[in-house]
Design a protein around this motif. Sequence first.
Motif, mmCIF file in Angstrom:
data_model
loop_
_atom_site.group_PDB
_atom_site.id
_atom_site.type_symbol
_atom_site.label_atom_id
_atom_site.label_comp_id
_atom_site.label_asym_id
_atom_site.label_seq_id
_atom_site.Cartn_x
_atom_site.Cartn_y
_atom_site.Cartn_z
ATOM 1 N N MET A 1 12.124 -3.289 -15.222
ATOM 2 C CA MET A 1 13.394 -3.498 -15.936
ATOM 3 C C MET A 1 13.842 -4.962 -15.847
ATOM 4 O O MET A 1 14.295 -5.551 -16.819
ATOM 5 C CB MET A 1 14.482 -2.600 -15.328
ATOM 6 C CG MET A 1 14.598 -1.231 -15.991
ATOM 7 S SD MET A 1 14.545 -1.306 -17.781
ATOM 8 C CE MET A 1 16.244 -0.858 -18.164
ATOM 9 N N ASN A 2 13.681 -5.566 -14.642
ATOM 10 C CA ASN A 2 14.088 -6.959 -14.477
ATOM 11 C C ASN A 2 13.298 -7.895 -15.380
ATOM 12 O O ASN A 2 13.835 -8.882 -15.877
ATOM 13 C CB ASN A 2 13.905 -7.393 -13.017
ATOM 14 C CG ASN A 2 14.975 -6.788 -12.130
ATOM 15 O OD1 ASN A 2 16.080 -6.516 -12.592
ATOM 16 N ND2 ASN A 2 14.630 -6.580 -10.877
ATOM 17 N N ASP A 3 12.018 -7.560 -15.576
ATOM 18 C CA ASP A 3 11.168 -8.378 -16.437
ATOM 19 C C ASP A 3 11.743 -8.422 -17.842
ATOM 20 O O ASP A 3 11.861 -9.464 -18.461
ATOM 21 C CB ASP A 3 9.756 -7.781 -16.523
ATOM 22 C CG ASP A 3 9.155 -7.566 -15.162
ATOM 23 O OD1 ASP A 3 9.682 -8.153 -14.203
ATOM 24 O OD2 ASP A 3 8.179 -6.806 -15.066
ATOM 25 N N LEU B 1 0.524 -12.720 -16.312
ATOM 26 C CA LEU B 1 1.429 -12.376 -15.203
ATOM 27 C C LEU B 1 1.177 -10.940 -14.757
ATOM 28 O O LEU B 1 0.751 -10.106 -15.541
ATOM 29 C CB LEU B 1 2.890 -12.501 -15.655
ATOM 30 C CG LEU B 1 3.411 -13.888 -15.993
ATOM 31 C CD1 LEU B 1 4.828 -13.799 -16.525
ATOM 32 C CD2 LEU B 1 3.364 -14.779 -14.776
ATOM 33 N N PRO B 2 1.481 -10.662 -13.487
ATOM 34 C CA PRO B 2 1.311 -9.277 -13.027
ATOM 35 C C PRO B 2 2.374 -8.316 -13.576
ATOM 36 O O PRO B 2 2.177 -7.111 -13.529
ATOM 37 C CB PRO B 2 1.417 -9.401 -11.501
ATOM 38 C CG PRO B 2 2.121 -10.682 -11.246
ATOM 39 C CD PRO B 2 1.819 -11.581 -12.397
ATOM 40 N N SER B 3 3.469 -8.841 -14.111
ATOM 41 C CA SER B 3 4.507 -7.929 -14.615
ATOM 42 C C SER B 3 3.979 -7.179 -15.835
ATOM 43 O O SER B 3 3.065 -7.626 -16.505
ATOM 44 C CB SER B 3 5.768 -8.709 -14.984
ATOM 45 O OG SER B 3 5.520 -9.536 -16.084
ATOM 46 N N SER B 4 4.570 -6.012 -16.118
ATOM 47 C CA SER B 4 4.003 -5.143 -17.145
ATOM 48 C C SER B 4 4.084 -5.815 -18.506
ATOM 49 O O SER B 4 5.052 -6.485 -18.837
ATOM 50 C CB SER B 4 4.747 -3.813 -17.177
ATOM 51 O OG SER B 4 5.987 -3.985 -17.799
ATOM 52 N N ARG B 5 3.026 -5.631 -19.294
ATOM 53 C CA ARG B 5 2.946 -6.329 -20.570
ATOM 54 C C ARG B 5 3.915 -5.756 -21.581
ATOM 55 O O ARG B 5 4.392 -6.468 -22.462
ATOM 56 C CB ARG B 5 1.525 -6.247 -21.091
ATOM 57 C CG ARG B 5 0.600 -7.138 -20.316
ATOM 58 C CD ARG B 5 -0.815 -6.888 -20.662
ATOM 59 N NE ARG B 5 -1.645 -8.012 -20.263
ATOM 60 C CZ ARG B 5 -2.829 -8.264 -20.808
ATOM 61 N NH1 ARG B 5 -3.311 -7.485 -21.742
ATOM 62 N NH2 ARG B 5 -3.532 -9.290 -20.412
ATOM 63 N N SER C 1 3.175 0.610 -30.224
ATOM 64 C CA SER C 1 3.314 -0.807 -29.860
ATOM 65 C C SER C 1 3.028 -1.036 -28.384
ATOM 66 O O SER C 1 2.361 -2.008 -28.013
ATOM 67 C CB SER C 1 4.719 -1.307 -30.190
ATOM 68 O OG SER C 1 4.986 -1.104 -31.556
ATOM 69 N N VAL C 2 3.529 -0.150 -27.528
ATOM 70 C CA VAL C 2 3.287 -0.267 -26.086
ATOM 71 C C VAL C 2 1.788 -0.245 -25.822
ATOM 72 O O VAL C 2 1.243 -1.068 -25.083
ATOM 73 C CB VAL C 2 3.991 0.871 -25.312
ATOM 74 C CG1 VAL C 2 3.484 0.939 -23.881
ATOM 75 C CG2 VAL C 2 5.496 0.673 -25.335
ATOM 76 N N TRP C 3 1.111 0.681 -26.490
ATOM 77 C CA TRP C 3 -0.334 0.797 -26.321
ATOM 78 C C TRP C 3 -1.026 -0.508 -26.732
ATOM 79 O O TRP C 3 -1.925 -1.000 -26.047
ATOM 80 C CB TRP C 3 -0.820 1.989 -27.151
ATOM 81 C CG TRP C 3 -2.289 2.195 -27.157
ATOM 82 C CD1 TRP C 3 -3.094 2.393 -26.068
ATOM 83 C CD2 TRP C 3 -3.159 2.210 -28.302
ATOM 84 N NE1 TRP C 3 -4.392 2.535 -26.462
ATOM 85 C CE2 TRP C 3 -4.462 2.438 -27.830
ATOM 86 C CE3 TRP C 3 -2.938 2.080 -29.675
ATOM 87 C CZ2 TRP C 3 -5.554 2.512 -28.674
ATOM 88 C CZ3 TRP C 3 -4.025 2.159 -30.525
ATOM 89 C CH2 TRP C 3 -5.316 2.374 -30.029
ATOM 90 N N GLN C 4 -0.597 -1.070 -27.868
ATOM 91 C CA GLN C 4 -1.181 -2.315 -28.350
ATOM 92 C C GLN C 4 -0.960 -3.459 -27.356
ATOM 93 O O GLN C 4 -1.859 -4.245 -27.097
ATOM 94 C CB GLN C 4 -0.561 -2.692 -29.712
ATOM 95 C CG GLN C 4 -0.978 -1.778 -30.831
ATOM 96 C CD GLN C 4 -2.447 -1.949 -31.161
ATOM 97 O OE1 GLN C 4 -2.938 -3.037 -31.407
ATOM 98 N NE2 GLN C 4 -3.169 -0.849 -31.119
ATOM 99 N N PHE C 5 0.245 -3.563 -26.815
ATOM 100 C CA PHE C 5 0.540 -4.654 -25.880
ATOM 101 C C PHE C 5 -0.256 -4.499 -24.590
ATOM 102 O O PHE C 5 -0.669 -5.475 -23.993
ATOM 103 C CB PHE C 5 2.048 -4.733 -25.577
ATOM 104 C CG PHE C 5 2.774 -5.678 -26.484
ATOM 105 C CD1 PHE C 5 3.131 -5.297 -27.768
ATOM 106 C CD2 PHE C 5 3.078 -6.964 -26.067
ATOM 107 C CE1 PHE C 5 3.779 -6.170 -28.621
ATOM 108 C CE2 PHE C 5 3.736 -7.857 -26.908
ATOM 109 C CZ PHE C 5 4.079 -7.454 -28.181
ATOM 110 N N ARG C 6 -0.457 -3.265 -24.164
ATOM 111 C CA ARG C 6 -1.193 -3.062 -22.916
ATOM 112 C C ARG C 6 -2.635 -3.505 -23.039
ATOM 113 O O ARG C 6 -3.223 -4.014 -22.107
ATOM 114 C CB ARG C 6 -1.147 -1.587 -22.518
ATOM 115 C CG ARG C 6 0.144 -1.245 -21.822
ATOM 116 C CD ARG C 6 0.091 0.132 -21.212
ATOM 117 N NE ARG C 6 1.415 0.474 -20.712
ATOM 118 C CZ ARG C 6 1.813 1.712 -20.473
ATOM 119 N NH1 ARG C 6 0.989 2.712 -20.677
ATOM 120 N NH2 ARG C 6 3.018 1.939 -20.020
ATOM 121 N N LYS C 7 -3.228 -3.262 -24.219
ATOM 122 C CA LYS C 7 -4.674 -3.524 -24.304
ATOM 123 C C LYS C 7 -5.004 -4.868 -24.953
ATOM 124 O O LYS C 7 -6.175 -5.216 -25.077
ATOM 125 C CB LYS C 7 -5.354 -2.382 -25.062
ATOM 126 C CG LYS C 7 -5.141 -2.424 -26.566
ATOM 127 C CD LYS C 7 -5.906 -1.314 -27.247
ATOM 128 C CE LYS C 7 -5.804 -1.426 -28.746
ATOM 129 N NZ LYS C 7 -6.985 -1.906 -29.416
#
Lengths: 318, 241
Positions: free
Chosen positions: B1-3, B87-91, B232-238
Amino acid sequence: MIPIETDGLTRYYGSLCAVDTLSLKVGNEIFGLLGPNGSGKTTTVLMLTTLLRPSRGSARVCGYDISSQAQDVRRQISYVPQDMAVDIKLTGRENVALFAKLYGISHRDDTIDRVLSMMDLSDRADDLVRTYSGGMRRRLELAQALVHEPKVLFLDEPTIGLDVAARKKIWEHIRTLKDRGMTIFVTTHYMDEADHSCDRVAILDHGSVVAVDSPSRLKSLIAKDIISARISGNVTGTVPDGLQILGQNEESEMLFSSDCGSEKVPILFRWLEEQGATVHSISFREPTLDDVFLALVSTREEARGFDDHKFRTMLRRR
Amino acid sequence: MNDLFAYFERDMIRWVRGRISVVSALVLPAAWLIFVGLALPTTFTEHYIDFITPGILVLTMLGASLQGGSLLIFDKILGFLNKFLALPSSRESILFGKILFITTRGLIQATVILVLALFLGASFLSLPGVILTYCILALFGVLLSAFSTTIALHLSDHDAYAAFNAMVSMPLFFTSSALMPYNVMPSWLSAIAYWNPVSYAIDAIRALQEGVLAWGRIGALLFLAVLVVAFSVWQFRKVTV
């Protein structure tokens, strides 16, 4: 644990092989990846920073696999690309604060002050980055990269586009970081900078490593002295004993190597005149990494036609 | 959330400090409302301003969202995205930060329109109606900004994005129910307009004017938003560069 280890790392862009079965071991050192533009340096860094998947082969950073444990790799590293990406509408402190938040740093304010002062930016920390010089922007990027105390720092052409004084300062900072225990993996096409600052270098040509060693060992590989001669006219015969032709450099000087340059200069001079060439100047000096590169990378572009498509692919994927 | 909030804060500061873009964002929707709302010769209603305001509200969100995709394009061209992806934060927090910023900016623009519409004599909504209107606009903003940001993720330069934006925005708007009700449209247009997601939002807000909750339209909007955000989440992750 080995900071970086690659095993047959390969990357294709279509039919173009950008990185060809790269196998390297990088210890706790400043390791320079050298080579001309388009030799695959950035592609290598992109794979090691988990931004690009290898076509074949594997690599481990701090013991974590770059493909299957990408998230763990990202926790150990920092990456500064060559683009100089800092927000000019934000202050230096705000730029660093963004990364401190994204890394989830505790004691955020102390950390930000510390990295800013490490990079000599404390005085200007609250000015908009718009007013920073190129060297300061690059140092600001280093400060961003340092907030989470990475074990391995990847720097892609850290001194590109900077003036001499700024370059010197960047390298001083890089050496300080290494003294604090960080492993630094740096790419550059400025051979002289790598010569002065890297513990070991790998020379890359068309995606393959042609040599890996310390700069001084690489230089001792080719010869003690380099003789360069500016001549006009063609030279065809065999060179006198004790001299080897290295090739022609960018200023179209003929380069020769020899174990005792001072004695060979008059011999070379006479030989060149016998060949019917006009000698404009002749000098000898210690070898540099540029000479090593020239000696090792024998097949030059001239042999092949210029492939526009390949060139564009390379630029885009740099 | 902070990211997510760190990314949001970055875009917000950059927007506010680039003063001209703030002025432009507030003037543009006002111009639309005044020139379209007051100038078009219409025969199907006495209070065209009441009719057109939901259309202009949704148009504004549409424009803001599609324009918002260029934020990611610039992050990509200038090298920021590479730094963020390493970065290690979630994409997906990169995506959510953009959605939050683009939608917030759109809602600020929508507020200008609502206030202006009141000055121009519109009298169309109760207080709960206004709150629900904001919810529908936010949902629409989430849908469109996720869509535009994910398209931007896959395009290589700003020209390509501008071409995409031009190709999508005008047809979406003119084949919606923004400018005229279904019963005065040619029949081929009303069929297209009914299935246009832009109409979902407009029709839902118009229903609020009558004091009705149009669950079908809101549900369709919600369904699409969930679908697009998940994709979109799926696209950003991969994603790789």
